[in-house]
Design a protein around this motif. Structure first.
Motif, PDB file in Angstrom:
ATOM      1  N   PHE A   1       5.233  -0.410 -13.280  1.00  0.00           N
ATOM      2  CA  PHE A   1       4.927   1.523 -13.948  1.00  0.00           C
ATOM      3  C   PHE A   1       5.807   1.789 -14.585  1.00  0.00           C
TER       4      PHE A   1
ATOM      5  N   ARG B   1      -2.259  -1.963 -14.355  1.00  0.00           N
ATOM      6  CA  ARG B   1      -2.787  -3.635 -13.698  1.00  0.00           C
ATOM      7  C   ARG B   1      -3.990  -4.145 -14.920  1.00  0.00           C
TER       8      ARG B   1
ATOM      9  N   HIS C   1       2.456   2.376  -3.677  1.00  0.00           N
ATOM     10  CA  HIS C   1       1.166   2.289  -4.323  1.00  0.00           C
ATOM     11  C   HIS C   1       0.693   3.374  -4.227  1.00  0.00           C
ATOM     12  N   GLU C   2       0.739   4.113  -3.082  1.00  0.00           N
ATOM     13  CA  GLU C   2       0.051   4.917  -2.994  1.00  0.00           C
ATOM     14  C   GLU C   2       1.054   6.142  -3.701  1.00  0.00           C
TER      15      GLU C   2
ATOM     16  N   THR D   1       0.931   6.072  -6.468  1.00  0.00           N
ATOM     17  CA  THR D   1       0.270   7.016  -7.498  1.00  0.00           C
ATOM     18  C   THR D   1       0.215   8.985  -7.428  1.00  0.00           C
ATOM     19  N   ALA D   2       0.888   9.017  -6.087  1.00  0.00           N
ATOM     20  CA  ALA D   2       0.759  10.222  -5.959  1.00  0.00           C
ATOM     21  C   ALA D   2       2.130  11.289  -6.850  1.00  0.00           C
TER      22      ALA D   2
ATOM     23  N   ASP E   1       0.438  -1.186   0.331  1.00  0.00           N
ATOM     24  CA  ASP E   1      -0.162  -0.408  -0.272  1.00  0.00           C
ATOM     25  C   ASP E   1       1.234   1.495  -0.205  1.00  0.00           C
TER      26      ASP E   1
ATOM     27  N   ARG F   1       2.408   5.923 -14.052  1.00  0.00           N
ATOM     28  CA  ARG F   1       0.919   5.366 -13.976  1.00  0.00           C
ATOM     29  C   ARG F   1       1.521   4.180 -14.033  1.00  0.00           C
ATOM     30  N   ILE F   2       1.102   2.900 -13.107  1.00  0.00           N
ATOM     31  CA  ILE F   2       0.881   1.366 -13.039  1.00  0.00           C
ATOM     32  C   ILE F   2       0.192   1.091 -13.090  1.00  0.00           C
TER      33      ILE F   2
ATOM     34  N   ALA G   1       4.301  -3.311  -8.076  1.00  0.00           N
ATOM     35  CA  ALA G   1       4.275  -2.586  -9.083  1.00  0.00           C
ATOM     36  C   ALA G   1       4.512  -2.766  -9.778  1.00  0.00           C
TER      37      ALA G   1
ATOM     38  N   ARG H   1      -9.218  -1.053  -9.847  1.00  0.00           N
ATOM     39  CA  ARG H   1      -8.956  -1.371  -8.580  1.00  0.00           C
ATOM     40  C   ARG H   1      -9.873  -2.268  -8.082  1.00  0.00           C
TER      41      ARG H   1
END
Length: 440
Positions: free
Chosen positions: A341, A326, A313-314, A317-318, A310, A323-324, A339, A330
């Motif tokens: 990216f 997937r 990923h957080e 993302t910030a 977490d 870009r992750i 991850a 979600r």
């Protein structure tokens, strides 16, 4: 009157869950000096646990021939090898009659199984090459994963209903996105349509316990080098009949009951497929890793890796322009601690070389032996993957995020060539490596 600002709670410190060899390794930087290595390339190859290295060191004085020697070293080696088979079986919840077949790695295990499958194989397009290419020696069909988990399950069921298959071969968790597939549903679909199921557990098993008997999985393959036992072994665990009926994977000594000049009587599985001197050191190491992970308190590994996942990923993302990748939306699937990216405007190779050269952080860039999936998710271009494990700390993740923020803000501080490697690269190799003319 001013409103007092709300105090923000600092992120919790997450220590390593288990000590690993190299956890305090100092690596050189192109800018001078050294820094503790932040190994965030666990999904490719995990370092040995201390307990694994200690078990190997304890075993090495006894190392000798397996199954056929009369000396004490041979007796110890044989016992260690066969006990390792039992330990692996217990770790994955094998059925009493399942075969534990030692191999070199997951790729080798699936090539062995491919030689034994009595019919067509169905796979998904999201697979690692280890679970795509071996089946192509026979009849194979590929299902394109849909935009949701539910639609993907429907597509698998429709394909198996359309034309019967002997085997459904799927990954337990994607090595690119970290998404965990719904194995219970896939098992039920396969069995409902008369197929067996083989699971590529290379990414899943090091992070989540898998119980073959409880899930009714027919075959499971995974690699020691991803399970904190990098001593060159892997394993295929599963039902005996196909392996008993298959021709020997390798022809040679140890796989036979009797040989004449014009005939041979082959042994049964697993001996049938383990010709030659086996990697007993690797088997001992793999068993030690299984013991160490099984001994962790309930949910300890899950909590450790979830907290770090977490955080990773957080943090990614910030960051602007990151870009992750997937496959599904979600919340569609549970995620492993990795991850993959991209960074807008910066090649993946440059990102990974910068992280290593200027910050002492190890990640992976490329297409991760999953070219069809990268073609879907990133137009076939390469990406960067950061992955965590039992030896990862919150400092490792935070260093990665700070380094990426600095890259986005200021760019690299060193020069890099057309191949994205530092130019020049003053970092010395350990003296015992030597001086290769070329590193590929």
């Amino acid at each position: 009157m001013t409103t007092p600002s709300r105090a923000t709670t600092p992120p919790a410190v997450v220590p390593a869950l288990l000590p690993t060899v190299g956890g305090d390794l100092q690596v050189p930087l192109v800018t001078g000096g050294t820094v503790r290595y932040a190994n965030l390339d666990i999904a490719a190859s995990a370092p040995a646990l201390h307990s694994v290295a200690e078990r190997v060191a304890a075993f090495l004085p006894y190392y000798s021939s397996v199954h056929r020697g009369a000396g004490h070293g041979s007796a110890v080696s044989t016992a260690a090898y066969e006990t390792a088979r039992q330990t692996v079986a217990g770790f994955v919840g094998a059925r009493p009659d399942d075969v534990v077949q030692f191999a070199r790695h997951t790729t080798d295990a699936f090539n062995l199984l491919a030689s034994a499958v009595p019919g067509e194989v169905v796979t998904l397009d999201v697979e690692h090459h280890a679970n795509l290419l071996p089946w192509r020696r026979g009849a194979t069909r590929t299902v394109i994963a849909a935009a949701s988990v539910a639609a993907t399950l429907e597509a698998v069921a429709a394909e198996l209903a359309r034309t019967p298959a002997a085997l459904l071969a799927v990954t337990g968790a994607s090595n690119v996105t970290g998404e965990i597939l719904p194995l219970a549903d896939l098992v039920a679909i396969a069995h409902r349509h008369g197929a067996r199921i083989a699971v590529d557990g290379a990414q899943l098993v090091p992070h989540h316990r898998v119980h073959l008997a409880a899930l009714d999985i027919d075959y499971l393959a995974f690699s020691g080098h991803k399970l904190y036992a990098p001593y060159g072994t892997g394993v295929l665990v599963g039902r005996r009949d196909w392996l008993e009926a298959a021709p020997p994977y390798l022809a040679g000594g140890g796989a036979v009951r009797a040989v004449s000049l014009d005939d041979v009587t082959w042994a049964g599985a697993p001996t049938r497929h383990e010709a030659g001197t086996p990697n007993v050191v690797g088997a001992v190491a793999l068993a030690a890793a299984c013991e160490a992970l099984a001994a962790l308190p309930d949910a300890a590994q899950f909590r450790h890796e979830t907290d770090l996942r977490d955080r990773l990923h957080e943090g990614l993302t910030a960051l602007p322009g990151v870009r992750i990748l997937r496959l599904w939306g979600r919340g569609e699937a549970e995620l492993l601690g990795l991850a993959t990216f991209t960074v807008d405007g910066i090649p993946a190779g440059l990102v990974s070389q910068y992280l290593s050269a200027e910050h002492g952080i190890g990640v992976r860039d490329g297409r991760f032996c999953a070219h069809p999936l990268l073609a879907r998710l990133n137009g076939g271009a390469t990406a960067v993957r950061a992955s965590i494990g039992v030896g990862t700390t919150s400092d490792d993740v935070d260093r990665l995020l700070r380094a990426l923020a600095e890259l986005l803000r200021n760019g690299p501080s060193w020069s890099y060539g057309a191949d994205s490697r530092p130019h020049p690269d003053p970092r010395p190799l350990p003296h015992w490596v030597g001086a290769p003319d070329r590193v590929s």
